[in-house]
Structures are given as structure tokens and as C-alpha cells.
Design a protein around this motif. Structure first.
Motif, PDB file in Angstrom:
ATOM      1  N   HIS A   3       1.012  -1.488  -0.169  1.00 31.76           N
ATOM      2  CA  HIS A   3       0.018  -0.200   0.096  1.00 31.76           C
ATOM      3  C   HIS A   3       1.114   1.509   0.227  1.00 31.76           C
ATOM      4  O   HIS A   3       0.987   2.209  -0.798  1.00 31.76           O
ATOM      5  N   LEU A   4       2.100   1.397   0.719  1.00 34.91           N
ATOM      6  CA  LEU A   4       2.525   2.899   0.966  1.00 34.91           C
ATOM      7  C   LEU A   4       3.811   2.613   0.632  1.00 34.91           C
ATOM      8  O   LEU A   4       3.950   4.127  -0.556  1.00 34.91           O
ATOM      9  N   ARG A   5       4.497   2.019   0.333  1.00 38.29           N
ATOM     10  CA  ARG A   5       5.617   1.847  -0.487  1.00 38.29           C
ATOM     11  C   ARG A   5       5.111   1.326  -2.023  1.00 38.29           C
ATOM     12  O   ARG A   5       6.032   2.398  -2.929  1.00 38.29           O
ATOM     13  N   GLY A   6       4.535   0.883  -2.375  1.00 40.00           N
ATOM     14  CA  GLY A   6       3.640   0.595  -3.896  1.00 40.00           C
ATOM     15  C   GLY A   6       3.537   1.877  -4.653  1.00 40.00           C
ATOM     16  O   GLY A   6       3.828   2.355  -5.412  1.00 40.00           O
ATOM     17  N   THR A   7       2.115   2.451  -3.294  1.00 44.93           N
ATOM     18  CA  THR A   7       2.047   4.432  -3.756  1.00 44.93           C
ATOM     19  C   THR A   7       3.637   4.980  -3.913  1.00 44.93           C
ATOM     20  O   THR A   7       3.326   6.080  -4.979  1.00 44.93           O
ATOM     21  N   TRP A   8       3.934   4.736  -2.976  1.00 46.17           N
ATOM     22  CA  TRP A   8       5.021   6.002  -2.858  1.00 46.17           C
ATOM     23  C   TRP A   8       6.035   5.949  -4.647  1.00 46.17           C
ATOM     24  O   TRP A   8       6.779   6.775  -5.058  1.00 46.17           O
ATOM     25  N   LEU A   9       6.299   4.508  -4.583  1.00 43.81           N
ATOM     26  CA  LEU A   9       7.719   4.159  -5.748  1.00 43.81           C
ATOM     27  C   LEU A   9       6.667   4.516  -7.014  1.00 43.81           C
ATOM     28  O   LEU A   9       7.404   5.045  -7.933  1.00 43.81           O
ATOM     29  N   THR A  10       5.883   3.908  -6.928  1.00 45.18           N
ATOM     30  CA  THR A  10       4.837   4.699  -8.359  1.00 45.18           C
ATOM     31  C   THR A  10       4.850   6.214  -9.357  1.00 45.18           C
ATOM     32  O   THR A  10       5.443   6.300  -9.723  1.00 45.18           O
ATOM     33  N   SER A  11       4.727   7.336  -7.449  1.00 45.93           N
ATOM     34  CA  SER A  11       4.965   8.858  -7.690  1.00 45.93           C
ATOM     35  C   SER A  11       5.762   9.003  -7.696  1.00 45.93           C
ATOM     36  O   SER A  11       6.400  10.017  -8.888  1.00 45.93           O
ATOM     37  N   HIS A  12       6.899   8.555  -7.439  1.00 44.12           N
ATOM     38  CA  HIS A  12       7.934   8.216  -7.426  1.00 44.12           C
ATOM     39  C   HIS A  12       9.119   8.664  -8.845  1.00 44.12           C
ATOM     40  O   HIS A  12       9.757   9.386  -9.636  1.00 44.12           O
ATOM     41  N   TYR A  13       8.706   7.103  -9.355  1.00 43.92           N
ATOM     42  CA  TYR A  13       9.180   6.824 -10.960  1.00 43.92           C
ATOM     43  C   TYR A  13       8.340   7.709 -11.742  1.00 43.92           C
ATOM     44  O   TYR A  13       8.731   8.749 -12.828  1.00 43.92           O
ATOM     45  N   ALA A  14       7.033   8.104 -11.437  1.00 45.47           N
ATOM     46  CA  ALA A  14       6.029   8.922 -12.833  1.00 45.47           C
ATOM     47  C   ALA A  14       6.555  10.656 -12.433  1.00 45.47           C
ATOM     48  O   ALA A  14       6.389  11.431 -13.192  1.00 45.47           O
ATOM     49  N   ALA A  15       7.165  11.071 -11.763  1.00 46.25           N
ATOM     50  CA  ALA A  15       7.606  12.565 -10.621  1.00 46.25           C
ATOM     51  C   ALA A  15       8.281  12.750 -11.818  1.00 46.25           C
ATOM     52  O   ALA A  15       8.671  13.686 -12.239  1.00 46.25           O
ATOM     53  N   GLN A  16       9.601  11.671 -11.622  1.00 52.04           N
ATOM     54  CA  GLN A  16      11.174  11.546 -12.499  1.00 52.04           C
ATOM     55  C   GLN A  16      10.336  11.862 -13.751  1.00 52.04           C
ATOM     56  O   GLN A  16      11.002  12.990 -14.273  1.00 52.04           O
ATOM     57  N   HIS A  17       9.525  10.910 -14.798  1.00 53.56           N
ATOM     58  CA  HIS A  17       9.261  10.957 -15.520  1.00 53.56           C
ATOM     59  C   HIS A  17       8.685  12.022 -16.059  1.00 53.56           C
ATOM     60  O   HIS A  17       8.750  13.539 -16.794  1.00 53.56           O
ATOM     61  N   TRP A  18       7.607  13.089 -14.965  1.00 58.63           N
ATOM     62  CA  TRP A  18       7.071  14.590 -15.645  1.00 58.63           C
ATOM     63  C   TRP A  18       8.000  15.500 -15.370  1.00 58.63           C
ATOM     64  O   TRP A  18       7.548  16.620 -16.232  1.00 58.63           O
ATOM     65  N   ARG A  19       9.177  15.634 -14.245  1.00 56.40           N
ATOM     66  CA  ARG A  19      10.165  16.714 -14.374  1.00 56.40           C
ATOM     67  C   ARG A  19      11.039  16.579 -15.642  1.00 56.40           C
ATOM     68  O   ARG A  19      11.497  17.494 -16.361  1.00 56.40           O
ATOM     69  N   GLU A  20      11.540  15.509 -16.345  1.00 54.38           N
ATOM     70  CA  GLU A  20      12.120  15.342 -17.401  1.00 54.38           C
ATOM     71  C   GLU A  20      11.433  16.120 -18.826  1.00 54.38           C
ATOM     72  O   GLU A  20      11.386  16.664 -19.475  1.00 54.38           O
ATOM     73  N   ALA A  56       8.475  18.621 -17.924  1.00 53.55           N
ATOM     74  CA  ALA A  56       8.394  19.668 -18.013  1.00 53.55           C
ATOM     75  C   ALA A  56       9.681  20.589 -18.197  1.00 53.55           C
ATOM     76  O   ALA A  56       9.765  22.039 -18.306  1.00 53.55           O
ATOM     77  N   LYS A  57      10.820  19.698 -18.223  1.00 54.05           N
ATOM     78  CA  LYS A  57      12.154  20.616 -18.036  1.00 54.05           C
ATOM     79  C   LYS A  57      12.446  20.796 -19.593  1.00 54.05           C
ATOM     80  O   LYS A  57      13.176  21.710 -20.072  1.00 54.05           O
ATOM     81  N   ALA A  58      11.597  19.739 -20.458  1.00 57.02           N
ATOM     82  CA  ALA A  58      11.673  19.773 -22.075  1.00 57.02           C
ATOM     83  C   ALA A  58      10.811  21.249 -22.500  1.00 57.02           C
ATOM     84  O   ALA A  58      10.684  21.326 -23.933  1.00 57.02           O
ATOM     85  N   GLY A  59       9.756  21.599 -21.585  1.00 63.54           N
ATOM     86  CA  GLY A  59       9.346  22.656 -21.521  1.00 63.54           C
ATOM     87  C   GLY A  59       8.507  22.726 -22.305  1.00 63.54           C
ATOM     88  O   GLY A  59       7.048  24.159 -22.408  1.00 63.54           O
ATOM     89  N   GLU A  60       7.099  21.307 -22.038  1.00 62.91           N
ATOM     90  CA  GLU A  60       5.977  21.372 -22.073  1.00 62.91           C
ATOM     91  C   GLU A  60       5.111  21.504 -20.873  1.00 62.91           C
ATOM     92  O   GLU A  60       5.527  21.474 -20.008  1.00 62.91           O
TER      93      GLU A  60
END
Length: 306
Positions: free
Chosen positions: A123-140, A142-146
Motif C-alpha cells: 500500500h504505502l511503498r507501492g504508492t510511493w514508488l509509482t509516484s517517484h518514477y512518474a514524477a521523474q518522468h514528468w519533471r523531464e 517539464a524541463k523540456a518545456g512541456e
């Protein structure tokens, strides 16, 4: 098919059965391309299988697009691959619905450390892990200007919000997910990512495993579209679909419960009452009188508010 989520790519964890299955079908119904994740194990987290395939088939038969993922949300490596699989298949990821969960119910003196750790991990680690890797994808991106309109939708429960006998592991995990939601909403909000949390109530395999009630289990696709069942596993899925949409961009850091025909906006911990020591150090003997009469309103003979 609705166009509410057209062009969106969504990952739903624990989507082989029950509530997650309802979410995956609902998101696809509104035009999202869906990664259907499910380890395929039992409600207590044992075993594995390809239950996600059935949901992918249902989505495709209805004209939608979906792929299956059989990863374990508590595994760092599996979740990194899971996010990558969504991007490889559909070019991006816009929505993460953290639904995967298990139960291992016992009173605290009978629960094993393994029972506690496993439930927390899913429940907790699983929620954090998906959020962690998704956040890295989204920051990339955003940095590209999207300019992003991305979403994380987490899952809490009544046990996490008010407690439940025999579920110290599950309640702790679900309370933590609500707290995690508040923090992630602060960290990711400026990136264009909203993070909210739902608390559904439904008849599922997990509900049946509790053994307190005679539960009739039906999958979301087994319930006629014109029928209203207050314990339909998909009763919260329309809320999830809306929260996943661009329309819901103004909602961030909120906990919403979907129970039957009602949706409740929940409030986090607030100051219900206070006492002051007038700028002096607290005295334990005096503290009991103040707390009893002014905070807890205990009617104790011989005590006065003063």
C-alpha cells in the motif's frame, strides 16, 4: 465513448479485479489508453498470475487501447519497468491511479512483523514508488518545456481515516497514504501535477476476506450499466475519471470518499479545542484538570473549570 480523457495515458495498479478493474474500464471508456497492472496474487499477497489480461481484453473489445503489466508495486525494479512500459507503449504517462492492495488482518498481538511489513510494502511503498518514477518522468517533460496536466490519484480507506479493529497494518498504511498525498501535492503542484486521494467503499475480494458479512462479489463488468448497486466496485470510478481529467486541475491535495450515492470531501486533522498555560511551564498535576475540563469535557466530581 466519451472524450473526457482522450489523449491521456493512465496506469492503474491492482486493476485485475474489484475497484481497480472498475477504474481501468472507466478510464478507457472516457478515451484513456490504459496500462492495466496486476500481480495476479491472492488478497493476502501470495502467488502471481495474469489476471490483468482479462481487463485488457474487455477494454479492447469495447474499442479502447490497453496493455497488461504484471509487476509487483512494492518492487523498485518492477515499478521502474512499469512506468517505462507505459512510455514505450504509448509515448508518455499522464495519470497514475494507485489502487493495488492486500490485507493480512489480525489483532496486534497475533499479527507477525511479516504481516505488517508486507501490507505496508504494497500500500504505502507501492504508492510511493509509482509516484517517484512518474514524477521523474514528468519533471523531464517539464524541463523540456512541456506544460503538464498530470495526475496522481491515491487510495485510502475508512480504516486509515478512523481506524478498524484487527487492521493495524492496513490502517497504518492507508493513513500514511493520505499523509503522503498531502506532501506530494505540495511537491508536485508547481510542475502541473495534482495529487488527490479517494476512499471508496465496495464489495470486493478483500471485503469478502474479512468474513464479517455475507458479501456478494461481482466484478464491475458484471453489473448492468443501468443498475445502481451502492457497493459496486466501480462506484468510485467516475470520480477517478473526473479527477484524471483536465477539468479537475483546480483540485489538489484533497481526500474524497465515495460511498454509495454520496461523495464526501474530507478534512485533515484540525484544531478542535485548545487550552493555554498563560505563558508558563506546564505542570503535570494541573494539566490533567485543564485537559479534562476544557478539552475532553470530562464530568469529574470535584473538578471545576475555574
Amino acid at each position: 465513448m466519451s472524450h473526457l480523457l482522450e489523449g491521456k495515458v493512465a496506469l492503474v495498479t491492482g486493476a485485475g479485479h474489484g475497484i481497480g478493474r472498475g477504474h481501468a474500464l472507466e478510464l478507457a471508456r472516457h478515451g484513456a489508453q490504459v496500462v492495466v497492472n496486476d500481480l495476479g496474487g491472492s488478497v493476502s499477497g501470495e502467488g502471481s498470475g495474469k489476471d490483468a489480461d482479462d481487463v485488457v481484453r474487455l477494454i479492447k473489445e469495447a474499442g479502447g487501447e490497453a496493455i497488461a503489466d504484471y509487476g509487483d508495486v512494492s518492487s523498485d525494479a518492477d515499478v521502474e519497468l512499469m512506468i517505462g512500459r507505459a512510455v514505450d507503449a504509448f509515448g508518455k504517462l499522464d495519470v497514475v491511479v494507485n489502487n493495488a492492495g492486500i490485507v493480512r488482518d489480525k489483532v496486534v498481538w497475533k499479527m507477525t512483523p511479516e504481516d505488517f511489513d508486507k501490507v505496508i510494502a504494497v500500500h504505502l511503498r507501492g504508492t510511493w514508488l509509482t509516484s517517484h518514477y512518474a514524477a521523474q518522468h514528468w519533471r523531464e517533460r517539464a524541463k523540456a518545456g512541456e506544460r503538464l496536466n498530470a495526475r496522481i490519484i491515491n487510495t485510502t480507506s475508512g480504516a486509515g481515516l478512523v481506524g478498524n479493529f484487527g487492521q493495524s497494518n492496513y490502517a497504518a498504511a492507508k493513513a500514511a497514504v493520505a499523509g503522503l498525498t498531502l506532501t506530494l501535492s505540495l511537491e508536485l503542484g508547481r510542475t502541473g501535477v495534482t495529487v488527490n486521494c479517494i476512499g471508496p467503499a465496495a464489495n470486493t475480494r478483500i471485503t469478502a476476506s474479512v468474513g464479517k458479512w455475507d458479501v456478494r462479489i461481482r466484478e464491475a463488468d458484471e453489473i448492468d450499466g443501468d443498475e445502481f448497486d451502492p457497493m459496486d466496485p466501480a462506484v468510485s470510478s467516475p470520480l477517478v475519471a473526473w479527477l484524471a481529467s483536465d477539468e479537475a486541475g483546480y483540485v489538489n491535495g484533497q481526500v474524497l470518499r465515495a460511498i454509495g450515492d454520496k461523495i464526501h470531501l474530507m478534512q485533515p486533522w484540525t484544531e478542535a479545542a485548545s487550552v493555554s498555560n498563560g505563558g508558563k511551564r506546564w505542570d503535570a498535576a494541573e494539566l490533567g484538570r485543564l485537559l479534562g475540563t476544557r478539552l475532553f469535557r470530562v464530568q469529574t466530581p470535584g473538578l471545576s473549570i475555574g
